[in-house]
Design a protein around this motif. Structure first.
Motif, PDB file in Angstrom:
ATOM      1  N   PHE A 186      -2.775 103.545  30.711  1.00 30.86           N
ATOM      2  CA  PHE A 186      -4.209 103.099  30.262  1.00 30.86           C
ATOM      3  C   PHE A 186      -4.570 101.820  30.809  1.00 30.86           C
ATOM      4  CE2 PHE A 186      -6.530 100.920  26.764  1.00 30.86           C
ATOM      5  CZ  PHE A 186      -7.778 101.162  27.352  1.00 30.86           C
ATOM      6  N   LEU A 187      -3.857 100.814  30.454  1.00 32.00           N
ATOM      7  CA  LEU A 187      -4.203  99.446  30.968  1.00 32.00           C
ATOM      8  C   LEU A 187      -4.357  99.180  32.466  1.00 32.00           C
ATOM      9  CD1 LEU A 187      -2.730  97.399  27.991  1.00 32.00           C
ATOM     10  CD2 LEU A 187      -5.130  98.228  28.071  1.00 32.00           C
ATOM     11  N   PHE A 188      -3.401  99.665  33.078  1.00 31.73           N
ATOM     12  CA  PHE A 188      -3.734  99.375  34.602  1.00 31.73           C
ATOM     13  C   PHE A 188      -4.646  99.949  35.401  1.00 31.73           C
ATOM     14  CE2 PHE A 188       1.209  99.398  34.447  1.00 31.73           C
ATOM     15  CZ  PHE A 188       1.428  98.207  34.753  1.00 31.73           C
ATOM     16  N   ALA A 192      -7.269 106.612  28.905  1.00 35.15           N
ATOM     17  CA  ALA A 192      -6.706 106.091  27.522  1.00 35.15           C
ATOM     18  C   ALA A 192      -6.293 107.493  26.608  1.00 35.15           C
ATOM     19  CB  ALA A 192      -7.721 105.528  26.565  1.00 35.15           C
ATOM     20  N   ASN A 193      -6.992 108.712  27.139  1.00 38.72           N
ATOM     21  CA  ASN A 193      -6.845 110.083  26.470  1.00 38.72           C
ATOM     22  C   ASN A 193      -5.336 110.436  26.998  1.00 38.72           C
ATOM     23  OD1 ASN A 193      -8.823 110.106  25.097  1.00 38.72           O
ATOM     24  ND2 ASN A 193     -10.186 111.148  26.428  1.00 38.72           N
ATOM     25  N   VAL A 194      -5.306 110.267  28.243  1.00 42.56           N
ATOM     26  CA  VAL A 194      -3.711 110.541  28.815  1.00 42.56           C
ATOM     27  C   VAL A 194      -2.759 109.972  28.314  1.00 42.56           C
ATOM     28  CG1 VAL A 194      -2.430 110.473  31.250  1.00 42.56           C
ATOM     29  CG2 VAL A 194      -4.964 111.159  31.225  1.00 42.56           C
ATOM     30  N   ALA A 195      -2.806 108.542  28.193  1.00 39.90           N
ATOM     31  CA  ALA A 195      -2.006 107.862  27.236  1.00 39.90           C
ATOM     32  C   ALA A 195      -1.443 108.448  25.983  1.00 39.90           C
ATOM     33  CB  ALA A 195      -2.392 106.381  27.092  1.00 39.90           C
ATOM     34  N   LEU A 196      -2.530 108.715  25.280  1.00 37.99           N
ATOM     35  CA  LEU A 196      -2.488 109.439  24.048  1.00 37.99           C
ATOM     36  C   LEU A 196      -1.819 110.766  23.860  1.00 37.99           C
ATOM     37  CD1 LEU A 196      -5.761 108.537  22.516  1.00 37.99           C
ATOM     38  CD2 LEU A 196      -3.799 107.658  21.536  1.00 37.99           C
ATOM     39  N   LYS A 197      -2.036 111.568  25.118  1.00 38.40           N
ATOM     40  CA  LYS A 197      -1.257 112.780  25.278  1.00 38.40           C
ATOM     41  C   LYS A 197       0.099 112.603  25.578  1.00 38.40           C
ATOM     42  CE  LYS A 197      -5.511 115.516  26.174  1.00 38.40           C
ATOM     43  NZ  LYS A 197      -6.228 116.471  27.127  1.00 38.40           N
ATOM     44  N   TYR A 250      -7.583 100.763  19.556  1.00 39.46           N
ATOM     45  CA  TYR A 250      -8.657 100.042  19.633  1.00 39.46           C
ATOM     46  C   TYR A 250      -8.593  98.580  19.697  1.00 39.46           C
ATOM     47  CZ  TYR A 250     -10.217 104.116  16.690  1.00 39.46           C
ATOM     48  OH  TYR A 250     -10.691 105.273  16.323  1.00 39.46           O
ATOM     49  N   GLU A 251      -7.843  97.661  19.372  1.00 42.86           N
ATOM     50  CA  GLU A 251      -7.687  96.372  19.858  1.00 42.86           C
ATOM     51  C   GLU A 251      -7.556  96.155  21.114  1.00 42.86           C
ATOM     52  OE1 GLU A 251      -5.212  92.660  17.824  1.00 42.86           O
ATOM     53  OE2 GLU A 251      -4.381  94.442  17.706  1.00 42.86           O
ATOM     54  N   LEU A 252      -6.507  97.167  21.819  1.00 44.69           N
ATOM     55  CA  LEU A 252      -6.607  97.052  23.281  1.00 44.69           C
ATOM     56  C   LEU A 252      -7.702  97.160  23.975  1.00 44.69           C
ATOM     57  CD1 LEU A 252      -2.855  98.670  23.673  1.00 44.69           C
ATOM     58  CD2 LEU A 252      -3.451  96.179  24.167  1.00 44.69           C
ATOM     59  N   TYR A 253      -8.447  98.354  23.524  1.00 50.13           N
ATOM     60  CA  TYR A 253      -9.538  98.627  24.327  1.00 50.13           C
ATOM     61  C   TYR A 253     -10.624  97.730  24.137  1.00 50.13           C
ATOM     62  CZ  TYR A 253     -13.430 102.113  25.214  1.00 50.13           C
ATOM     63  OH  TYR A 253     -14.493 102.468  25.850  1.00 50.13           O
ATOM     64  N   GLU A 254     -11.017  97.002  22.939  1.00 47.57           N
ATOM     65  CA  GLU A 254     -12.034  96.209  22.835  1.00 47.57           C
ATOM     66  C   GLU A 254     -11.774  94.936  23.982  1.00 47.57           C
ATOM     67  OE1 GLU A 254     -11.852  93.796  19.202  1.00 47.57           O
ATOM     68  OE2 GLU A 254     -14.066  94.012  19.058  1.00 47.57           O
ATOM     69  N   ASN A 255     -10.664  94.559  24.058  1.00 50.56           N
ATOM     70  CA  ASN A 255     -10.255  93.563  25.259  1.00 50.56           C
ATOM     71  C   ASN A 255     -10.715  94.006  26.478  1.00 50.56           C
ATOM     72  OD1 ASN A 255      -9.183  90.748  25.673  1.00 50.56           O
ATOM     73  ND2 ASN A 255      -7.635  92.062  26.878  1.00 50.56           N
ATOM     74  N   GLU A 256     -10.067  95.394  26.709  1.00 44.38           N
ATOM     75  CA  GLU A 256     -10.347  96.047  28.154  1.00 44.38           C
ATOM     76  C   GLU A 256     -11.827  96.066  28.491  1.00 44.38           C
ATOM     77  OE1 GLU A 256      -7.996  96.866  31.401  1.00 44.38           O
ATOM     78  OE2 GLU A 256      -7.624  95.884  29.581  1.00 44.38           O
TER      79      GLU A 256
END
Length: 323
Positions: free
Chosen positions: A162-164, A260-265, A229-235
């Protein structure tokens, strides 16, 4: 009773508690590459034609990716290694750790080819003092330091899958517009590695997660979504800082949501965002293509990347880890 005398056990690859370890090792070693093999200097004409604003974006994006890959190679895999399930898993993680160092060095190869020493110093000064990058690193690394074994794997998968990708957007955009193809080739090789890293560590997470009680599973699932959620808000704030001046932010966030959906899967959890492959800017998908349903490393994972010109993955590759 015979007293146990062995001080240290050798890894026996002929007795596999988990066949996926061998498959992952073979896949990762077959993908081995080094940045020195990519003719980055062939992109100098394209680089010279970019505007100062575009050059600054590329520099900052790669500076941020360097920081994350450095953290993953120095801290991430080191802490995940403490919770291995099999001896062979440690060998796979050693490979992953080395390739994360290769990824980090690759950005420096790009810098040394395209930038002056003064510009390189400015890139790392910006990277090492950017509030959103530093917060992202802190949010991930604190879980590596203080989280339990399952939480560490969640942090790793969120980083790898996700974050990359807010950073990967830029070179893929230029590739889709026939610019900086050799720089993008490096990124495609990195994405190919990160795909395997994310799915493999996600698979190991799922094995341990399924062994937990229902109460513990629910607790961990809630923690995972809250952490995202915390990571996403910053991203999102980081994306606005990078891309508002280019007018790309909305497209970048869609790409982030999709990944982010790929990471969750990869973790075996339901997607959070509405975005699918069809919602991602097709220019970005010109460099890579994704497929769902049948193309996956694990039956629990519905999305995966199929690389373009760099040793394309085959249909069989996506079933590589299926049991």
């Amino acid at each position: 009773m015979t007293e146990k005398t062995n001080y240290y056990d050798a890894i026996n690859w002929n007795e596999l508690p988990d066949e996926v370890d061998k498959l992952a090792w073979e896949k990762l070693t077959s993908q081995f590459w080094l940045d020195t093999r990519i003719p980055i200097s062939n992109d100098l004409d394209d680089w010279a034609a970019l505007s100062p604003q575009e050059k600054e974006l590329v520099q900052r994006v790669f500076g941020g990716l360097t920081l994350l890959d450095t953290m993953q190679s120095e801290s991430g895999i080191e802490h995940i290694r403490k919770d291995i399930r099999t001896p062979q898993e440690e060998a796979v993680l050693n490979n992953i750790q080395f390739m994360e160092s290769v990824h980090a060095k690759s950005y420096s190869s790009i810098f040394s080819t395209l930038n002056t020493m003064k510009e390189i110093e400015e890139i790392f000064e910006w990277t090492n003092n950017n509030e959103f990058l530093q917060k992202k690193a802190k949010l991930i690394n604190e879980v590596y330091l203080y989280g339990d074994g399952l939480q560490k794997k969640v942090a790793s998968v969120f980083l790898e899958s996700f974050l990359f990708y807010s950073g990967f957007y830029t070179p893929l955009y230029y590739l889709g517009n026939n610019k900086l193809p050799n720089v993008a080739e490096v990124i495609k090789l990195i994405i190919r590695d990160e795909f395997v890293h994310g799915t493999y560590i996600g698979y190991k997470f799922q094995l341990s997660y399924q062994e937990q009680s229902e109460e513990e599973q629910e607790r961990l699932k809630m923690w995972t979504y809250n952490y995202l959620y915390e990571l996403y808000e910053n991203e999102v704030q980081y994306a606005h800082q990078l891309y508002d001046g280019m007018g790309w932010t909305e497209d970048v966030i869609k790409y982030m949501n999709y990944n982010a959906n790929v990471a969750l899967k990869n973790l075996g959890f339901d997607p959070l965002f509405l975005e699918t492959e069809e919602d991602v800017n097709p220019i970005i998908m010109n460099g890579i293509s994704t497929s769902t349903n049948n193309h996956d490393f694990f039956s629990q994972v519905g999305n995966g990347y199929l690389m373009g010109e760099v040793e394309p993955m085959s249909e069989d590759d996506y079933h590589l880890f299926d049991e």
